[in-house]
Structures are given as C-alpha cells and as structure tokens.
Design a protein around this motif. Structure first.
Motif, mmCIF file in Angstrom:
data_model
loop_
_atom_site.group_PDB
_atom_site.id
_atom_site.type_symbol
_atom_site.label_atom_id
_atom_site.label_comp_id
_atom_site.label_asym_id
_atom_site.label_seq_id
_atom_site.Cartn_x
_atom_site.Cartn_y
_atom_site.Cartn_z
ATOM 1 N N CYS A 36 0.841 -1.195 0.000
ATOM 2 C CA CYS A 36 0.000 0.000 0.000
ATOM 3 C C CYS A 36 0.880 1.249 0.000
ATOM 4 C CB CYS A 36 -0.904 0.019 1.224
ATOM 5 S SG CYS A 36 -2.149 -1.275 1.264
ATOM 6 N N GLY A 37 0.438 2.243 -0.752
ATOM 7 C CA GLY A 37 1.156 3.506 -0.803
ATOM 8 C C GLY A 37 2.273 3.498 -1.829
ATOM 9 N N PRO A 38 2.984 4.615 -1.940
ATOM 10 C CA PRO A 38 4.048 4.742 -2.954
ATOM 11 C C PRO A 38 5.401 4.234 -2.462
ATOM 12 C CG PRO A 38 3.695 6.843 -1.863
ATOM 13 C CD PRO A 38 2.701 5.884 -1.258
ATOM 14 N N ASP A 39 5.419 3.366 -1.476
ATOM 15 C CA ASP A 39 6.654 2.855 -0.897
ATOM 16 C C ASP A 39 7.458 2.058 -1.925
ATOM 17 O OD1 ASP A 39 8.371 0.780 0.463
ATOM 18 O OD2 ASP A 39 7.660 1.812 2.245
ATOM 19 N N TYR A 40 8.744 2.375 -2.075
ATOM 20 C CA TYR A 40 9.577 1.659 -3.044
ATOM 21 C C TYR A 40 10.677 0.849 -2.364
ATOM 22 C CZ TYR A 40 12.776 5.534 -2.127
ATOM 23 O OH TYR A 40 13.595 6.448 -1.506
ATOM 24 N N ILE A 41 10.737 0.861 -1.025
ATOM 25 C CA ILE A 41 11.756 0.104 -0.306
ATOM 26 C C ILE A 41 11.248 -1.290 0.039
ATOM 27 C CG2 ILE A 41 13.148 -0.018 1.789
ATOM 28 C CD1 ILE A 41 13.272 3.023 1.775
ATOM 29 N N ASP A 42 10.089 -1.363 0.693
ATOM 30 C CA ASP A 42 9.538 -2.674 1.068
ATOM 31 C C ASP A 42 9.285 -3.550 -0.145
ATOM 32 O OD1 ASP A 42 9.639 -2.056 3.730
ATOM 33 O OD2 ASP A 42 7.542 -1.441 3.875
ATOM 34 N N THR A 43 8.940 -2.921 -1.278
ATOM 35 C CA THR A 43 8.666 -3.713 -2.483
ATOM 36 C C THR A 43 9.897 -4.497 -2.933
ATOM 37 O OG1 THR A 43 9.116 -1.742 -3.816
ATOM 38 C CG2 THR A 43 6.813 -2.236 -3.336
ATOM 39 N N LYS A 44 11.093 -3.936 -2.712
ATOM 40 C CA LYS A 44 12.331 -4.637 -3.088
ATOM 41 C C LYS A 44 12.520 -5.885 -2.239
ATOM 42 C CE LYS A 44 13.427 -1.478 -6.097
ATOM 43 N NZ LYS A 44 13.266 -1.759 -7.554
ATOM 44 N N PHE A 45 12.206 -5.784 -0.947
ATOM 45 C CA PHE A 45 12.318 -6.937 -0.057
ATOM 46 C C PHE A 45 11.284 -7.997 -0.426
ATOM 47 C CE2 PHE A 45 13.715 -3.443 2.980
ATOM 48 C CZ PHE A 45 15.067 -3.652 2.729
ATOM 49 N N HIS A 46 10.077 -7.555 -0.775
ATOM 50 C CA HIS A 46 9.034 -8.493 -1.209
ATOM 51 C C HIS A 46 9.497 -9.277 -2.436
ATOM 52 C CE1 HIS A 46 5.587 -5.749 0.515
ATOM 53 N NE2 HIS A 46 6.405 -6.195 1.451
ATOM 54 N N ALA A 59 12.466 -9.869 -3.538
ATOM 55 C CA ALA A 59 13.579 -10.775 -3.252
ATOM 56 C C ALA A 59 13.080 -12.094 -2.675
ATOM 57 C CB ALA A 59 14.556 -10.112 -2.289
ATOM 58 N N VAL A 60 12.011 -12.035 -1.896
ATOM 59 C CA VAL A 60 11.468 -13.224 -1.252
ATOM 60 C C VAL A 60 10.581 -14.022 -2.216
ATOM 61 C CG1 VAL A 60 9.839 -14.002 0.517
ATOM 62 C CG2 VAL A 60 11.587 -12.330 1.096
ATOM 63 N N CYS A 61 9.766 -13.323 -2.993
ATOM 64 C CA CYS A 61 8.743 -13.986 -3.816
ATOM 65 C C CYS A 61 9.207 -14.305 -5.226
ATOM 66 C CB CYS A 61 7.488 -13.118 -3.886
ATOM 67 S SG CYS A 61 6.727 -12.793 -2.283
ATOM 68 N N GLY A 62 10.267 -13.642 -5.684
ATOM 69 C CA GLY A 62 10.699 -13.853 -7.063
ATOM 70 C C GLY A 62 9.770 -13.233 -8.077
ATOM 71 N N ARG A 63 8.939 -12.300 -7.642
ATOM 72 C CA ARG A 63 8.011 -11.580 -8.514
ATOM 73 C C ARG A 63 8.029 -10.125 -8.094
ATOM 74 N NH1 ARG A 63 3.408 -15.312 -10.109
ATOM 75 N NH2 ARG A 63 2.051 -13.496 -10.114
ATOM 76 N N PRO A 64 7.786 -9.203 -9.021
ATOM 77 C CA PRO A 64 7.765 -7.788 -8.641
ATOM 78 C C PRO A 64 6.614 -7.495 -7.680
ATOM 79 C CG PRO A 64 6.963 -8.077 -10.880
ATOM 80 C CD PRO A 64 7.528 -9.397 -10.465
ATOM 81 N N SER A 65 6.893 -6.663 -6.686
ATOM 82 C CA SER A 65 5.854 -6.224 -5.755
ATOM 83 C C SER A 65 5.263 -4.923 -6.289
ATOM 84 C CB SER A 65 6.455 -6.015 -4.358
ATOM 85 O OG SER A 65 5.456 -5.634 -3.436
ATOM 86 N N ILE A 66 3.941 -4.849 -6.283
ATOM 87 C CA ILE A 66 3.238 -3.755 -6.948
ATOM 88 C C ILE A 66 2.629 -2.796 -5.925
ATOM 89 C CG2 ILE A 66 1.437 -3.176 -8.614
ATOM 90 C CD1 ILE A 66 3.840 -4.836 -9.697
ATOM 91 N N ASN A 67 2.830 -1.502 -6.159
ATOM 92 C CA ASN A 67 2.259 -0.485 -5.279
ATOM 93 C C ASN A 67 0.780 -0.281 -5.570
ATOM 94 O OD1 ASN A 67 5.337 0.741 -5.784
ATOM 95 N ND2 ASN A 67 4.610 0.809 -3.686
ATOM 96 N N LEU A 68 -0.004 -0.190 -4.522
ATOM 97 C CA LEU A 68 -1.431 0.093 -4.607
ATOM 98 C C LEU A 68 -1.683 1.382 -3.835
ATOM 99 C CD1 LEU A 68 -2.714 -3.514 -3.783
ATOM 100 C CD2 LEU A 68 -2.416 -2.509 -6.065
ATOM 101 N N ASP A 69 -2.012 2.439 -4.545
ATOM 102 C CA ASP A 69 -2.076 3.756 -3.914
ATOM 103 C C ASP A 69 -3.251 4.557 -4.439
ATOM 104 O OD1 ASP A 69 -1.433 6.090 -2.560
ATOM 105 O OD2 ASP A 69 -0.031 6.755 -4.110
ATOM 106 N N THR A 70 -4.205 4.860 -3.572
ATOM 107 C CA THR A 70 -5.382 5.621 -4.001
ATOM 108 C C THR A 70 -5.201 7.130 -3.825
ATOM 109 O OG1 THR A 70 -6.352 5.178 -1.823
ATOM 110 C CG2 THR A 70 -7.060 3.772 -3.636
#
Length: 217
Positions: free
Chosen positions: A39-49, A51-62
């Motif tokens: 959730c939100g425009p966070d670009y740091i946690d998505t990198k950790f996601h 690395a764990v999942c092997g898929r890009p983590s997508i931001n969801l931001d209203t």
C-alpha cells in the motif's frame, strides 16, 4: 485471480513488515506462487518483497491513482498467483486526509480481509479495548483476525487468545519476542540490508501461526 489478504497494524512499528515478509517467504517455500503488493508509494519494502517472492511487488495507492486503476493492477498481477499478500502502511486507518488513501481504503477497494498485526509486548487484556475499537470502527473494513507480535510466553499467548475469544475474532497465532528478530530501521522503513531472509523468522511463523487458515481467506 489469486486469493489474498491485507496485513495491517494499529500503528507503525508493530511488526507488519517483518510478518508480511516472513509469511511471503513461508508460502514461497511451501511451493505457492506468491504475489506481493504494498500500500502507498513505498519503493523500499517492495524490493524486499520481490527478493522473497521472485516476482515484482506492486504499489497500490489511491492517492495518486483511481480505485479503478488499483483494482486493475491487482487483477492483472494476481491472475496466476496462488495467494496475494498485501502489506499495509503506517496504521490501518492512516491516510493523507483522515482515512483517505489508507490501507483500510485499499482493503475496501479490493474487498480484501484484513489481518491485524498487534504488538502485544507488556500488554494482555488491555488488548481487548484496542482490538474492539479497530474491529468496530468501520463495518465496511473486514478484520478477519489477529497475529500477535512480541509475545513473551505461552501463558501470555493464552491470555491474548482469551481476548480474541471474548471479542469473537480469529486469532491466527503469534510471533514470540526474540532479540534475533529485531530489525534496525532507517529513513522510510526497516533495514534488512545486513539480514537477508531469516530462517528463524520463517520457522517461528510456521510453528506458531495458522498459515493454512490464511491461505483459505
């Protein structure tokens, strides 16, 4: 579309990033295709996601996107996933204007159940008042259950389970208080730079959290 849930917390620092990342790693190790979101425009946690999942983590931001676009993103990236894990931001109802743009709004837009991560350090039955407030604050936000963090003992967890029983809310388990699990922090989030995926974290979640129930949400 993959099934999923949103991990939120009453406030920052409750452990939602640690538990979200640990659950992603646990599901991936079990052979599931895990699609992460943030959730939100966070670009740091998505990198950790990622690395764990092997898929890009997508931001969801209203805040910067419409609800329709958020739904389109979720549908597109979850299409071939077995389970979707959405990590919230800040506290569940914290947005740019009251609860606008909050994790709660994302949960409503996507009709996702919320798993609330609660830091239970130095508290027991007082958790009843806290949880009751979050559960009843907005009826359109479905809090499916709770994972307690930093639980001190089996006796402590039993007291917290009693809280959930009295409120009629699901208790999915807990993460015990371990100094090895404490993460440092830096600007905008936790610092995982010196600690890659923690085997201990995954093992503790597998042992103490009803992860199969989460897959059924």
């Amino acid at each position: 579309m993959g099934r999923g849930f949103l991990i939120a917390a009453p406030n920052s620092g409750s452990g939602k990033t640690t538990i979200a990342r640990g659950l992603m790693a646990l599901f991936a190790r079990k052979g599931y295709k895990v699609q992460p979101f943030k959730c939100g425009p966070d670009y740091i946690d998505t990198k950790f996601h990622a690395a764990v999942c092997g898929r890009p983590s997508i931001n969801l931001d209203t805040f910067m996107a419409t609800p329709e676009h958020v739904r389109e993103l979720f549908d597109r990236y979850s299409a071939d996933a077995d389970v979707c894990v959405v990590e919230g931001m800040m506290g569940l109802f914290d947005g740019y204007d009251r609860d606008k743009g909050s994790s709660a709004e994302i949960a409503c837009v996507l009709d996702l159940p919320v798993v609330l991560v609660v830091d239970a350090k130095s508290a027991a039955y007082s958790m009843a008042a806290l949880l009751s407030g979050f559960i009843n604050f907005r009826k359109d936000v479905h809090i499916s259950g709770v994972i307690f963090n930093r639980v001190g003992s089996a006796r402590h967890f039993a007291m917290l389970q009693q809280v959930c029983d009295d409120l009629g809310v699901e208790c999915y388990g807990y993460l015990p208080k371990k100094t090895e699990l404490e993460q440092g922090s830096r600007y905008l989030g936790l610092d995982f730079s010196e600690k890659p995926e923690s085997r201990l974290l995954v093992e503790l979640l597998e042992k103490n959290v009803e992860w199969q129930r989460l897959l059924e949400l």
